[in-house]
Design a protein around this motif. Structure first.
Motif, PDB file in Angstrom:
ATOM      1  N   TYR A   1    -117.268  30.166  -6.766  1.00  0.00           N
ATOM      2  CA  TYR A   1    -116.200  30.602  -7.667  1.00  0.00           C
ATOM      3  C   TYR A   1    -114.860  30.129  -7.115  1.00  0.00           C
ATOM      4  CZ  TYR A   1    -120.095  33.746  -8.461  1.00  0.00           C
ATOM      5  OH  TYR A   1    -121.354  34.246  -8.676  1.00  0.00           O
ATOM      6  N   PHE A   2    -113.915  29.977  -8.026  1.00  0.00           N
ATOM      7  CA  PHE A   2    -112.544  29.650  -7.630  1.00  0.00           C
ATOM      8  C   PHE A   2    -111.678  30.814  -8.093  1.00  0.00           C
ATOM      9  CE2 PHE A   2    -115.024  25.852  -7.864  1.00  0.00           C
ATOM     10  CZ  PHE A   2    -114.690  25.215  -6.678  1.00  0.00           C
ATOM     11  N   ILE A   3    -111.441  31.730  -7.152  1.00  0.00           N
ATOM     12  CA  ILE A   3    -110.865  33.034  -7.477  1.00  0.00           C
ATOM     13  C   ILE A   3    -109.403  33.065  -7.029  1.00  0.00           C
ATOM     14  CG2 ILE A   3    -111.069  35.522  -7.060  1.00  0.00           C
ATOM     15  CD1 ILE A   3    -114.068  34.999  -6.406  1.00  0.00           C
ATOM     16  N   LYS A   4    -108.517  33.222  -8.004  1.00  0.00           N
ATOM     17  CA  LYS A   4    -107.062  33.208  -7.693  1.00  0.00           C
ATOM     18  C   LYS A   4    -106.726  34.243  -6.616  1.00  0.00           C
ATOM     19  CE  LYS A   4    -104.773  31.468 -11.820  1.00  0.00           C
ATOM     20  NZ  LYS A   4    -105.530  31.652 -13.071  1.00  0.00           N
ATOM     21  N   ALA A   5    -107.266  35.455  -6.784  1.00  0.00           N
ATOM     22  CA  ALA A   5    -106.903  36.553  -5.884  1.00  0.00           C
ATOM     23  C   ALA A   5    -107.214  36.201  -4.429  1.00  0.00           C
ATOM     24  CB  ALA A   5    -107.647  37.821  -6.287  1.00  0.00           C
ATOM     25  N   LEU A   6    -108.199  35.342  -4.205  1.00  0.00           N
ATOM     26  CA  LEU A   6    -108.537  34.955  -2.828  1.00  0.00           C
ATOM     27  C   LEU A   6    -107.819  33.661  -2.421  1.00  0.00           C
ATOM     28  CD1 LEU A   6    -112.389  35.690  -2.823  1.00  0.00           C
ATOM     29  CD2 LEU A   6    -110.537  37.132  -1.988  1.00  0.00           C
ATOM     30  N   LEU A   7    -107.854  32.658  -3.300  1.00  0.00           N
ATOM     31  CA  LEU A   7    -107.329  31.345  -2.902  1.00  0.00           C
ATOM     32  C   LEU A   7    -105.799  31.321  -2.820  1.00  0.00           C
ATOM     33  CD1 LEU A   7    -109.775  29.013  -4.874  1.00  0.00           C
ATOM     34  CD2 LEU A   7    -109.824  29.598  -2.440  1.00  0.00           C
ATOM     35  N   LEU A   8    -105.148  32.280  -3.495  1.00  0.00           N
ATOM     36  CA  LEU A   8    -103.678  32.319  -3.443  1.00  0.00           C
ATOM     37  C   LEU A   8    -103.164  33.440  -2.531  1.00  0.00           C
ATOM     38  CD1 LEU A   8    -102.776  31.616  -7.211  1.00  0.00           C
ATOM     39  CD2 LEU A   8    -103.044  29.978  -5.341  1.00  0.00           C
ATOM     40  N   ASP A   9    -104.068  34.115  -1.871  1.00  0.00           N
ATOM     41  CA  ASP A   9    -103.663  35.229  -0.991  1.00  0.00           C
ATOM     42  C   ASP A   9    -103.027  34.676   0.299  1.00  0.00           C
ATOM     43  OD1 ASP A   9    -104.209  38.274  -0.272  1.00  0.00           O
ATOM     44  OD2 ASP A   9    -104.616  37.059   1.513  1.00  0.00           O
ATOM     45  N   PRO A  10    -101.758  35.032   0.576  1.00  0.00           N
ATOM     46  CA  PRO A  10    -101.068  34.426   1.727  1.00  0.00           C
ATOM     47  C   PRO A  10    -101.783  34.662   3.055  1.00  0.00           C
ATOM     48  CG  PRO A  10     -99.528  35.645   0.340  1.00  0.00           C
ATOM     49  CD  PRO A  10    -100.897  35.938  -0.183  1.00  0.00           C
TER      50      PRO A  10
END
Ligand code: GLY
Ligand code: MN
Ligand code: MN
Length: 441
Positions: free
Chosen positions: A375-384
């Motif tokens: 999966y490409f999950i925003k909440a994980l991949l954009l988490d600083p």
């Protein structure tokens, strides 16, 4: 009927020194005069096959006497509910030598308790009646005995699961062949549910997940209200139940019927992982080991695409791969979609370094899912914080280009065999060429 009687007997053998008491499900009010759709509790269904609400079960193991208690229905209720079996009819219908009304429960238990020092009553009975048996109650032991019994499925149970899978599988094929861009996810859901219902499976095993495009990255997506776009993948995780036994199937396919190169790349990694893990699912193998294997294969695949970098073992142990695969590989399947995991005797330490929720040594008769995903999950991949932690292992610039992708999960239901590879109950196409053929537009 004989099946349920045999299971009650088996439970009595495990708990021979106390009265066993279970309460079935009750109607749950939704509002006004409307209840939520009733579904019998799994333990009660397992031991009785009774689908009516407000019943009790008493097992007197020493005398090998099993009594079903049903509610006393008056004519007023018959006006609203129609025919409800009375004691005589229920005896033949459910195969009990004794069926009484629930208002006879207390007096029956008082008589039956003679010679017993304890009870095994479930928590719902305890809620009704703290006092009546006036014997120490061993609720945890009852739970444990039920978990142990329910873990290994009998031939009859596997047959029901095969049927749940066959019909749910047909519904998945219909979805693949009929989904079109411009439709809404709920219309795809309607196709799946209509096929299952038309074939006689009235109850779903869990709420259907129908997720187009980026929604595929939401693991338990239930909104099902977005439009399908040309070029999207559609992830559908849906299963019906048969006699209470669940199917739990996921397929991911291109809405327009043809995989793009990018979709093919991601899908192939998941498919290879799933097939390898299924092949290795044999008695004696610990589920956590298969989970680690699946993480390793997914890490290798994502590394070959340039999304991950570094040693594969480090990507698994350090957790970088989990940003793309943040759920378990497998769980038990049965009367509950996440079924009981086997009781105290089977509980074991995790032999791997990777924390996972489901740790069990596989046994013949276990029915489990196999469901790796990427999966490409925003909440994980954009988490600083995660970006800082994994900046050496993940190419975040590349990963961001996939944020519109969603996810791919492929999920089948398998039965562990005494020897050799498992029996796969799921017969929905999953090879790329077969999926494209089924999607023929
Ligand atoms: N459908 C829920 C799950 O796959 O676990
Ligand atoms: Mn599942
Ligand atoms: Mn599922």
């Amino acid at each position: 009927m004989q099946h349920h009687a045999a299971l009650r007997k088996a439970l009595g053998k495990r708990l021979p020194d106390g009265l066993i008491l279970l309460r079935g499900g009750r109607h749950i009010p939704r509002n006004g005069d409307v209840d939520f759709v009733f579904r019998q509790t799994s333990d009660f269904l397992y031991l009785t096959g009774v689908e009516e609400a407000d019943c009790f079960l008493l097992i007197d193991p020493r005398r090998d006497r099993h009594t079903l208690f049903i509610p006393r229905i008056d004519n007023y209720h018959r006006v609203w509910l129609g025919h409800v079996p009375g004691p005589r009819e229920a005896k033949t219908l459910y195969g009990f030598s004794q069926v009484l009304y629930s208002d006879q429960l207390e007096s029956t238990v008082k008589k039956a308790r003679r010679g017993y020092r304890k009870t095994y009553a479930d928590e719902k009975v305890c809620g009704k009646w703290r006092e009546v048996p006036r014997l120490p109650n061993r609720r945890a032991q009852l739970r444990d005995a039920l978990d142990e019994l329910r873990a290994c499925k009998t031939e009859d149970e596997i047959e029901l699961m095969r049927r749940a899978n066959a019909i749910s599988g047909r519904a998945h094929r219909k979805v693949m062949s009929s989904a079109r861009h411009g439709q809404f996810e709920y219309q795809v859901q309607a196709v799946f549910e209509s096929e299952s219902l038309t074939a006689g499976l009235k109850q779903l095993a869990y709420p259907s997940i129908v997720a187009a495009g980026a929604n595929g990255a939401v693991l338990h997506y239930h909104r099902n209200n977005a439009r399908l776009n040309d070029g999207d993948m559609l992830l559908i995780d849906a299963g019906a139940e048969c006699g209470g036994y669940a199917a739990d199937i996921t397929r991911t396919f291109p809405v327009n019927g043809k995989f793009t190169n990018r979709q093919r790349d991601i899908y192939s990694i998941v498919l290879r992982t799933q097939k390898t893990c299924i092949e290795r699912a044999r008695p004696g193998v610990v589920s956590a080991q298969l989970h680690v294997l699946s993480m390793t294969l997914i890490a290798e695949g994502l590394k070959s695409l340039g999304l991950l970098r570094g040693e594969v073992s480090g990507l698994v142990e350090g957790g970088a791969v989990r940003l793309f695969y943040p759920h378990g590989l497998t769980h038990m399947l049965g009367l509950d979609v996440h079924d009981v995991t086997g009781g105290r005797k089977r509980r074991m330490a995790n032999p791997t370094k990777i924390p996972v929720r489901f740790v069990a040594r596989l046994e013949p008769g276990f029915v489990i899912t196999m469901e790796p995903g990427i999966y490409f999950i925003k909440a994980l991949l954009l988490d600083p914080a995660l970006r800082r932690k994994h900046r050496g292992s993940i190419d975040f610039t590349k990963a961001e280009k996939f944020l519109d992708f969603g996810g791919v999960r492929i999920e089948d239901d398998i039965v562990i065999q005494p020897q050799g590879p498992p029996l796969n109950l799921t017969t929905v196409p999953k090879e790329i060429s077969d999926v494209e053929e089924c999607c023929e537009r």
